[in-house]
Design a protein around this motif. Sequence first.
Motif, PDB file in Angstrom:
ATOM      1  N   ASN A 195       0.832  -1.207   0.000  1.00 57.21           N
ATOM      2  CA  ASN A 195       0.000   0.000   0.000  1.00 57.21           C
ATOM      3  C   ASN A 195       0.864   1.254   0.000  1.00 57.21           C
ATOM      4  O   ASN A 195       0.589   2.219  -0.723  1.00 57.21           O
ATOM      5  CB  ASN A 195      -0.918   0.006   1.220  1.00 57.21           C
ATOM      6  CG  ASN A 195      -2.006  -1.047   1.144  1.00 57.21           C
ATOM      7  OD1 ASN A 195      -2.385  -1.480   0.065  1.00 57.21           O
ATOM      8  ND2 ASN A 195      -2.502  -1.453   2.293  1.00 57.21           N
ATOM      9  N   ILE A 196       1.900   1.239   0.832  1.00 53.56           N
ATOM     10  CA  ILE A 196       2.800   2.393   0.907  1.00 53.56           C
ATOM     11  C   ILE A 196       3.489   2.614  -0.436  1.00 53.56           C
ATOM     12  O   ILE A 196       3.619   3.752  -0.914  1.00 53.56           O
ATOM     13  CB  ILE A 196       3.831   2.181   2.026  1.00 53.56           C
ATOM     14  CG1 ILE A 196       3.138   2.188   3.390  1.00 53.56           C
ATOM     15  CG2 ILE A 196       4.917   3.259   1.979  1.00 53.56           C
ATOM     16  CD1 ILE A 196       4.031   1.799   4.544  1.00 53.56           C
TER      17      ILE A 196
ATOM     18  N   LYS B  73       3.250   6.003  -2.664  1.00 52.61           N
ATOM     19  CA  LYS B  73       4.453   6.783  -2.931  1.00 52.61           C
ATOM     20  C   LYS B  73       4.935   6.674  -4.376  1.00 52.61           C
ATOM     21  O   LYS B  73       5.545   7.605  -4.903  1.00 52.61           O
ATOM     22  CB  LYS B  73       5.578   6.341  -1.999  1.00 52.61           C
ATOM     23  CG  LYS B  73       5.329   6.654  -0.532  1.00 52.61           C
ATOM     24  CD  LYS B  73       6.385   6.027   0.357  1.00 52.61           C
ATOM     25  CE  LYS B  73       7.763   6.531   0.035  1.00 52.61           C
ATOM     26  NZ  LYS B  73       8.780   5.959   0.957  1.00 52.61           N
ATOM     27  N   VAL B  74       4.693   5.507  -5.012  1.00 49.56           N
ATOM     28  CA  VAL B  74       5.306   5.255  -6.320  1.00 49.56           C
ATOM     29  C   VAL B  74       4.263   4.939  -7.386  1.00 49.56           C
ATOM     30  O   VAL B  74       4.076   5.696  -8.332  1.00 49.56           O
ATOM     31  CB  VAL B  74       6.320   4.091  -6.224  1.00 49.56           C
ATOM     32  CG1 VAL B  74       6.975   3.857  -7.584  1.00 49.56           C
ATOM     33  CG2 VAL B  74       7.371   4.383  -5.166  1.00 49.56           C
ATOM     34  N   ASN B  75       3.568   3.815  -7.233  1.00 48.57           N
ATOM     35  CA  ASN B  75       2.725   3.311  -8.317  1.00 48.57           C
ATOM     36  C   ASN B  75       1.578   4.244  -8.670  1.00 48.57           C
ATOM     37  O   ASN B  75       1.273   4.452  -9.852  1.00 48.57           O
ATOM     38  CB  ASN B  75       2.176   1.931  -7.954  1.00 48.57           C
ATOM     39  CG  ASN B  75       3.281   0.910  -7.792  1.00 48.57           C
ATOM     40  OD1 ASN B  75       4.358   1.071  -8.346  1.00 48.57           O
ATOM     41  ND2 ASN B  75       3.034  -0.137  -7.038  1.00 48.57           N
ATOM     42  N   TYR B  76       0.903   4.786  -7.656  1.00 49.53           N
ATOM     43  CA  TYR B  76      -0.246   5.645  -7.908  1.00 49.53           C
ATOM     44  C   TYR B  76      -0.020   7.039  -7.325  1.00 49.53           C
ATOM     45  O   TYR B  76      -0.952   7.681  -6.856  1.00 49.53           O
ATOM     46  CB  TYR B  76      -1.516   5.020  -7.304  1.00 49.53           C
ATOM     47  CG  TYR B  76      -1.713   3.585  -7.709  1.00 49.53           C
ATOM     48  CD1 TYR B  76      -1.763   3.233  -9.051  1.00 49.53           C
ATOM     49  CD2 TYR B  76      -1.827   2.574  -6.764  1.00 49.53           C
ATOM     50  CE1 TYR B  76      -1.924   1.912  -9.433  1.00 49.53           C
ATOM     51  CE2 TYR B  76      -1.999   1.253  -7.135  1.00 49.53           C
ATOM     52  CZ  TYR B  76      -2.039   0.930  -8.472  1.00 49.53           C
ATOM     53  OH  TYR B  76      -2.205  -0.381  -8.849  1.00 49.53           O
ATOM     54  N   ARG B  77       1.214   7.470  -7.350  1.00 45.59           N
ATOM     55  CA  ARG B  77       1.534   8.755  -6.727  1.00 45.59           C
ATOM     56  C   ARG B  77       0.891   9.895  -7.511  1.00 45.59           C
ATOM     57  O   ARG B  77       0.720   9.825  -8.727  1.00 45.59           O
ATOM     58  CB  ARG B  77       3.037   8.950  -6.677  1.00 45.59           C
ATOM     59  CG  ARG B  77       3.701   9.134  -8.043  1.00 45.59           C
ATOM     60  CD  ARG B  77       5.212   9.177  -7.922  1.00 45.59           C
ATOM     61  NE  ARG B  77       5.858   9.442  -9.176  1.00 45.59           N
ATOM     62  CZ  ARG B  77       6.119   8.527 -10.100  1.00 45.59           C
ATOM     63  NH1 ARG B  77       5.741   7.281  -9.895  1.00 45.59           N
ATOM     64  NH2 ARG B  77       6.722   8.843 -11.228  1.00 45.59           N
ATOM     65  N   SER B  78       0.565  10.928  -6.776  1.00 43.78           N
ATOM     66  CA  SER B  78       0.043  12.142  -7.394  1.00 43.78           C
ATOM     67  C   SER B  78       1.213  12.972  -7.918  1.00 43.78           C
ATOM     68  O   SER B  78       2.271  13.039  -7.306  1.00 43.78           O
ATOM     69  CB  SER B  78      -0.757  12.944  -6.378  1.00 43.78           C
ATOM     70  OG  SER B  78      -1.843  12.176  -5.899  1.00 43.78           O
ATOM     71  N   GLN B  79       0.988  13.613  -9.060  1.00 45.52           N
ATOM     72  CA  GLN B  79       2.045  14.387  -9.687  1.00 45.52           C
ATOM     73  C   GLN B  79       1.536  15.781  -9.998  1.00 45.52           C
ATOM     74  O   GLN B  79       0.341  16.018 -10.075  1.00 45.52           O
ATOM     75  CB  GLN B  79       2.534  13.711 -10.973  1.00 45.52           C
ATOM     76  CG  GLN B  79       3.070  12.307 -10.740  1.00 45.52           C
ATOM     77  CD  GLN B  79       3.549  11.653 -12.024  1.00 45.52           C
ATOM     78  OE1 GLN B  79       3.757  12.314 -13.020  1.00 45.52           O
ATOM     79  NE2 GLN B  79       3.721  10.345 -11.995  1.00 45.52           N
ATOM     80  N   GLY B  80       2.471  16.701 -10.218  1.00 47.87           N
ATOM     81  CA  GLY B  80       2.096  18.046 -10.597  1.00 47.87           C
ATOM     82  C   GLY B  80       1.955  18.964  -9.399  1.00 47.87           C
ATOM     83  O   GLY B  80       2.090  18.562  -8.241  1.00 47.87           O
ATOM     84  N   PRO B  81       1.648  20.236  -9.669  1.00 45.62           N
ATOM     85  CA  PRO B  81       1.576  21.229  -8.594  1.00 45.62           C
ATOM     86  C   PRO B  81       0.450  20.972  -7.608  1.00 45.62           C
ATOM     87  O   PRO B  81       0.490  21.451  -6.486  1.00 45.62           O
ATOM     88  CB  PRO B  81       1.355  22.544  -9.355  1.00 45.62           C
ATOM     89  CG  PRO B  81       0.779  22.133 -10.680  1.00 45.62           C
ATOM     90  CD  PRO B  81       1.408  20.823 -10.999  1.00 45.62           C
ATOM     91  N   GLY B  82      -0.573  20.209  -8.017  1.00 46.53           N
ATOM     92  CA  GLY B  82      -1.692  19.941  -7.115  1.00 46.53           C
ATOM     93  C   GLY B  82      -1.498  18.724  -6.241  1.00 46.53           C
ATOM     94  O   GLY B  82      -2.406  18.326  -5.504  1.00 46.53           O
ATOM     95  N   ALA B  83      -0.314  18.099  -6.322  1.00 48.10           N
ATOM     96  CA  ALA B  83      -0.064  16.857  -5.583  1.00 48.10           C
ATOM     97  C   ALA B  83       0.338  17.162  -4.150  1.00 48.10           C
ATOM     98  O   ALA B  83       1.464  16.913  -3.735  1.00 48.10           O
ATOM     99  CB  ALA B  83       1.012  16.041  -6.291  1.00 48.10           C
ATOM    100  N   THR B  84      -0.571  17.717  -3.390  1.00 44.83           N
ATOM    101  CA  THR B  84      -0.302  18.044  -1.991  1.00 44.83           C
ATOM    102  C   THR B  84      -0.605  16.838  -1.112  1.00 44.83           C
ATOM    103  O   THR B  84      -1.229  15.873  -1.541  1.00 44.83           O
ATOM    104  CB  THR B  84      -1.173  19.224  -1.566  1.00 44.83           C
ATOM    105  OG1 THR B  84      -2.556  18.844  -1.682  1.00 44.83           O
ATOM    106  CG2 THR B  84      -0.910  20.439  -2.441  1.00 44.83           C
TER     107      THR B  84
END
Length: 799
Positions: A667-668, A672-683
């Motif tokens: 899950n971690i 952190k990796v597989n389904y990580r959020s990207q871009g400026p909105g990835a808070t």
Amino acid sequence: MDDDLEFLYIEEPPLERDDTYDHLGNEADYPDLPEDDPLTIPEPIYSRHTQNLRNNLQPGDLLIKVLAVLETLKEQKIDLPIFLDAITWGDQDCVSNPTVQYARSSLMNSEELPKMLGRWYHPPRRSGGRRPAGARKILLDFAFTCISDTVDTEMKIAAPLFLSPPEDLSEKHLTDLDFGVLKDQVQRSAPILWHLLHRAAYTPEQEARNKHKNPDMTVLQMVSQAQYSRSNRRGRIAKLWSIYLKACGLSARAFDALHALGILMSHKWTAEALGTLSSRAMKLVQALIHIFPFAISHDNMNIARRVHFAEVLYGSEEADDRMEEFTVDFVLHLLLDSPDFADYSHRSDPSFNHPPPVHQLPGGSENIIRGFVLETSTFEEASYDGTLNVMNDTFRQLLLNSAEEQKLTGIQRIIAWMGDQLTVERLRGLWKYRHEDHNSFDRMDYMIPVFGWFHLVMAFANSIHKQYLGNSAAIGSLRQAFDVLKRKGLITQSTKGPFWHNLDEALHHISEAHLRACWLDIGNIDSLAALKSKSPAELRQMAAQLIRKYASREALNRMEDMGIAERDGVYQQWTMFNMDVIPYLLLRKAIKAGDIGLIEDLLPILLFRFAGSGFPKYTIEILELLQGLRQEWPPDVRDYVKKFCWLMTRTGKSNSWLPYDLAQEENICDIKVNYRSQGPGATMEHMGKISPAIPSLRKIQRHMEKQFGTNARGARHGVPDKEKDVALLTQHYMASKLHTFIPGRELKTARSADFVTEGAENLEKLNTIDEWFKRRTHARATGEDWSEEMQDILLQPML
């Protein structure tokens, strides 16, 4: 994209020919035709009559007769176009006249009509001249109109197959889509459209020479894009691709490009869809925890009795017998699974049946453990305050933080709270420090801390690494094997990266080489193939002898009873290695098979190993577990912890079990990796909101990979060439006679410590048990103060 549901409630006209409509689909002014008009039912008599007339023609007759007919048309003051128009339903008189009707049917059902149309479209070239234009342009325009009408009709017929209303956004709706079934449905609903697109994507020449490529999925995607272009409610495939590619980490800019092509939904829709999946997952888990038993895992009772230590130290005869049976079976099947025994004629003999599991968890879809990911919190858990904040936030997300729910939790609920060793240590510390608080919720009476078996297995492997690493000059040592096999990065222990995975593989390969060498030595042979002459009963007997001679405490005790000059230090060292590594291999096998009974049988060995190898924290964890299993926990709690808090399966298949803390590590990794959020909105706030959707993303991703056969790529850790490596090490060990007893032989390097023996002695002589018991023994309050003033204090978040 605005025709939406216009087609849902209408019945489309059939694709068969209907002579009350013209070629454009408009209603004609023709009256009803006689029932006996054979327009759509070809009769063989027409073809036979035409063929007979053609057979009676003499050479040169055809032109003469054609000229005569044209002359007759001229005399009648009509030409060929007027004549053909009249024959083919030109006016009412010609439509109903039997003679004209017969002529028309002869033409419509003749073999000559397709040939004529072909020549009109592609006339033969004149000798030495240019090819006539014929009716090519007219036929192309006409064909385009016919095909356009047919495609439009078929698109409407197939449209319901691509419908995906907004309210159907769910994990089940998305993963129920089977592309193979949908392809067949579309092919049946829109055969002309499918054929056209198939021809556009795949030429006959390709089909003739390429037996592997199949354009069906390409054609299905073309239809999907066209359907989505007509209505954004027909995005069944587009939605699935959107969620899948978002799960794979596709960027927002790429989303916009693929959305413009009609392949994906918009990035905004996808982000909102993830939020919907997360919200629904949270609502579901909030409801399910009031129906089913549940446990909680997060990562980065009055005590009256203690474990009866004699049982732990000396074990039980039943457990010892089971362990011996499993050990013999292990080395026996190691032989049977070797390449030399691939053609052994008695492989199915009952003598080779595995011993029954001690207590195996039931498989099947009905026993799949469903895991939910809660919103990611920003609290650290290294401190007690951080751990308590995580717990409070967990109760908040599960809607268990009200005064009423806290009272129910404190008085009626038991919650297994799982994690790695550090997490469990913090939980147990909180449970101890709050033992005098005012009510059962605040005292955490509801909580049972449960350590994760994955981290324990890693600690087990590290203790073997510590014990037998040795140096490159010591044949048989782990370091020498790493050098021979060119396994890099295994000298220094690490908790990061693939160290444990690589070490685990190496231990399996190295131990197999040692045990193969034992088979060769006990059989006094040069090749395992020589043992194929043995019967199954003889092989099982040899396996039992092998364990006693090369991998048992009995063999080590015999060595210790000898005089120093008679001992073989090399034989003693690697006999101890076999004895120490086999429990590790059995534990790995038991976890994968879901045999919690065998895991429990291994607890004493684990306790001694950790106590003797410098792993005091896991020594405490095993002691705590034994205390709960054998003294403190009621039978139903004991069974619950073993059955539902040690291992889980996501598929229900055999050998699919894994520890909860491994699932949590996955899950971690997903967050952190597989389904990580990207871009400026990835808070962190955004990450927390979408985390509950991760199980759905995982299922959708696996579903898509299965649909398109890409599930094998990157899904598993690469395994080195086992047979080549094992054979190479076996040769080294046989050449050095590691497992051949040679009196007086000395070990050239320092002998490895006997961690298991030292651990048993430490527990028995150094008051380890008493010290542990004193630290955990304290009186716990039993009051239940649920006053509003107290609740106001308890509900305040910790700083």
